[in-house]
Design a protein around this motif. Structure first.
Motif, PDB file in Angstrom:
ATOM      1  N   ASP A 103       0.848  -1.338   0.046  1.00 31.48           N
ATOM      2  CA  ASP A 103      -0.128   0.035   0.124  1.00 31.48           C
ATOM      3  C   ASP A 103       0.701   1.313  -0.191  1.00 31.48           C
ATOM      4  OD1 ASP A 103      -2.344  -1.472  -0.018  1.00 31.48           O
ATOM      5  OD2 ASP A 103      -2.480  -1.499   2.121  1.00 31.48           O
ATOM      6  N   GLY A 104       2.231   1.168   0.274  1.00 27.58           N
ATOM      7  CA  GLY A 104       3.108   2.323   0.157  1.00 27.58           C
ATOM      8  C   GLY A 104       4.092   2.203   1.219  1.00 27.58           C
ATOM      9  N   PRO A 105       5.086   3.117   1.207  1.00 24.70           N
ATOM     10  CA  PRO A 105       6.387   3.122   2.127  1.00 24.70           C
ATOM     11  C   PRO A 105       5.761   3.727   3.514  1.00 24.70           C
ATOM     12  CG  PRO A 105       6.194   4.990   0.747  1.00 24.70           C
ATOM     13  CD  PRO A 105       5.001   4.148   0.379  1.00 24.70           C
ATOM     14  N   TRP A 106       6.720   3.432   4.546  1.00 23.16           N
ATOM     15  CA  TRP A 106       6.521   3.960   5.619  1.00 23.16           C
ATOM     16  C   TRP A 106       7.848   4.162   6.426  1.00 23.16           C
ATOM     17  CZ3 TRP A 106       6.724  -1.359   5.337  1.00 23.16           C
ATOM     18  CH2 TRP A 106       7.219  -2.109   6.266  1.00 23.16           C
ATOM     19  N   ARG A 107       7.735   4.844   7.387  1.00 22.98           N
ATOM     20  CA  ARG A 107       9.144   5.321   8.212  1.00 22.98           C
ATOM     21  C   ARG A 107       8.545   5.608   9.465  1.00 22.98           C
ATOM     22  NH1 ARG A 107      13.840   5.835   6.171  1.00 22.98           N
ATOM     23  NH2 ARG A 107      15.559   6.246   7.566  1.00 22.98           N
ATOM     24  N   ALA A 108       9.048   5.196  10.628  1.00 24.29           N
ATOM     25  CA  ALA A 108       8.881   5.662  12.067  1.00 24.29           C
ATOM     26  C   ALA A 108       8.899   7.162  11.921  1.00 24.29           C
ATOM     27  CB  ALA A 108       9.564   5.016  13.223  1.00 24.29           C
ATOM     28  N   ASP A 109       7.990   7.892  12.664  1.00 30.76           N
ATOM     29  CA  ASP A 109       7.570   9.369  12.858  1.00 30.76           C
ATOM     30  C   ASP A 109       7.649  10.133  11.549  1.00 30.76           C
ATOM     31  OD1 ASP A 109       8.226   9.112  15.569  1.00 30.76           O
ATOM     32  OD2 ASP A 109      10.085   8.906  15.414  1.00 30.76           O
ATOM     33  N   GLU A 110       7.206   9.278  10.454  1.00 28.35           N
ATOM     34  CA  GLU A 110       6.891   9.987   9.283  1.00 28.35           C
ATOM     35  C   GLU A 110       5.446   9.378   8.851  1.00 28.35           C
ATOM     36  OE1 GLU A 110       9.956   9.934   6.316  1.00 28.35           O
ATOM     37  OE2 GLU A 110      11.429  10.462   8.060  1.00 28.35           O
ATOM     38  N   PRO A 111       4.345   9.881   9.001  1.00 32.34           N
ATOM     39  CA  PRO A 111       4.072  10.853  10.446  1.00 32.34           C
ATOM     40  C   PRO A 111       4.160  10.257  11.708  1.00 32.34           C
ATOM     41  CG  PRO A 111       1.891  10.158   9.420  1.00 32.34           C
ATOM     42  CD  PRO A 111       3.044   9.404   8.572  1.00 32.34           C
ATOM     43  N   GLY A 112       4.182  11.271  12.710  1.00 34.45           N
ATOM     44  CA  GLY A 112       4.377  10.634  13.990  1.00 34.45           C
ATOM     45  C   GLY A 112       3.215   9.549  14.593  1.00 34.45           C
ATOM     46  N   TRP A 113       2.083   9.858  13.950  1.00 37.05           N
ATOM     47  CA  TRP A 113       0.952   8.805  14.351  1.00 37.05           C
ATOM     48  C   TRP A 113       0.993   7.546  13.668  1.00 37.05           C
ATOM     49  CZ3 TRP A 113      -1.765   7.630  10.060  1.00 37.05           C
ATOM     50  CH2 TRP A 113      -2.179   8.686   9.130  1.00 37.05           C
ATOM     51  N   GLY A 114       1.719   7.357  12.453  1.00 35.01           N
ATOM     52  CA  GLY A 114       1.720   6.318  11.726  1.00 35.01           C
ATOM     53  C   GLY A 114       2.749   5.179  11.960  1.00 35.01           C
ATOM     54  N   ALA A 115       2.749   3.962  11.144  1.00 39.20           N
ATOM     55  CA  ALA A 115       3.466   2.909  11.482  1.00 39.20           C
ATOM     56  C   ALA A 115       4.922   3.072  11.657  1.00 39.20           C
ATOM     57  CB  ALA A 115       3.202   1.802  10.505  1.00 39.20           C
ATOM     58  N   GLY A 116       5.470   1.994  12.278  1.00 36.60           N
ATOM     59  CA  GLY A 116       7.050   2.119  12.343  1.00 36.60           C
ATOM     60  C   GLY A 116       7.495   1.878  13.738  1.00 36.60           C
ATOM     61  N   ARG A 117       6.656   2.010  14.765  1.00 40.70           N
ATOM     62  CA  ARG A 117       7.122   1.462  16.101  1.00 40.70           C
ATOM     63  C   ARG A 117       6.332   0.287  16.444  1.00 40.70           C
ATOM     64  NH1 ARG A 117       9.424   5.573  18.503  1.00 40.70           N
ATOM     65  NH2 ARG A 117       9.373   7.651  17.679  1.00 40.70           N
ATOM     66  N   TRP A 118       7.231  -0.548  17.183  1.00 32.51           N
ATOM     67  CA  TRP A 118       6.682  -1.818  17.518  1.00 32.51           C
ATOM     68  C   TRP A 118       7.264  -2.386  18.868  1.00 32.51           C
ATOM     69  CZ3 TRP A 118      10.736  -5.121  18.269  1.00 32.51           C
ATOM     70  CH2 TRP A 118      12.105  -4.722  17.697  1.00 32.51           C
ATOM     71  N   CYS A 119       6.542  -3.310  19.371  1.00 27.79           N
ATOM     72  CA  CYS A 119       6.819  -4.082  20.383  1.00 27.79           C
ATOM     73  C   CYS A 119       6.929  -5.377  20.372  1.00 27.79           C
ATOM     74  CB  CYS A 119       6.299  -3.416  21.830  1.00 27.79           C
ATOM     75  SG  CYS A 119       6.853  -4.049  23.138  1.00 27.79           S
ATOM     76  N   ASP A 120       7.978  -6.427  20.601  1.00 28.06           N
ATOM     77  CA  ASP A 120       7.655  -7.882  20.509  1.00 28.06           C
ATOM     78  C   ASP A 120       8.039  -8.268  21.985  1.00 28.06           C
ATOM     79  OD1 ASP A 120       7.593  -7.362  17.844  1.00 28.06           O
ATOM     80  OD2 ASP A 120       9.081  -8.339  17.144  1.00 28.06           O
TER      81      ASP A 120
END
Length: 154
Positions: A103-120
């Motif tokens: 569906d497109g690119p992502w990067r943590a904090d771009e935007p701040g509310w988007g994907a890119g932060r995780w916890c395992d």
């Protein structure tokens, strides 16, 4: 209940968890050329948002195949992962990643509310992952905004 055959240090558990993240980033291939599934116990459990719980290597392989087929690229930011050790078989890893989803690119904090932060949350025993529950927003490209009024306002 499985018989424990060897004790592990926190650093050894961390190395198994890190190897699994790197293998996922490498399309399921470990640093030694093996399968990511080689890092898992036969009866391992994996939770992934919007997929559910995979129980057993065959099901874990299906989960990874399903999720991996939606990704063109993924890269975890290894140098900035926060590692939390419990003094038991449990290890928690918290970090950021980037990549490209179908569906497109992502990067943590771009935007701040988007994907890119995780916890395992890993459970690692006898040098195998017994359980890992993965927590993050699987809307990699940030398209699911209509259902959240605070995002529509931005």
């Amino acid at each position: 209940m499985a018989v424990t055959t060897g004790s592990m240090t926190d650093e050894q558990r961390k190395s198994v968890a890190l190897e699994s993240l790197k293998a996922f980033d490498s399309g399921g291939t470990t640093s030694t050329g093996g399968s990511i599934l080689d890092l898992f116990a036969d009866d391992a459990e994996v939770f992934f948002p919007k997929w559910g719980i995979a129980a057993g290597k065959e099901s874990v392989g299906k989960l990874f195949s399903d999720v991996g087929s939606t990704l063109k690229e993924i890269k975890h930011d290894y140098a900035t992962i926060n590692w939390i050790f419990s003094g038991s078989d449990m290890v928690v890893a918290e970090g950021t990643n980037r990549g490209e989803h179908r569906d497109g690119p992502w990067r943590a904090d771009e935007p701040g509310w988007g994907a890119g932060r995780w916890c395992d949350v890993f459970e690692i025993r006898d040098f195998l992952i017994q359980r890992v529950f993965i927590y993050f927003d699987p809307d990699y490209a940030g398209r699911d905004t209509d259902r959240y009024p605070w995002l529509a306002e931005r």
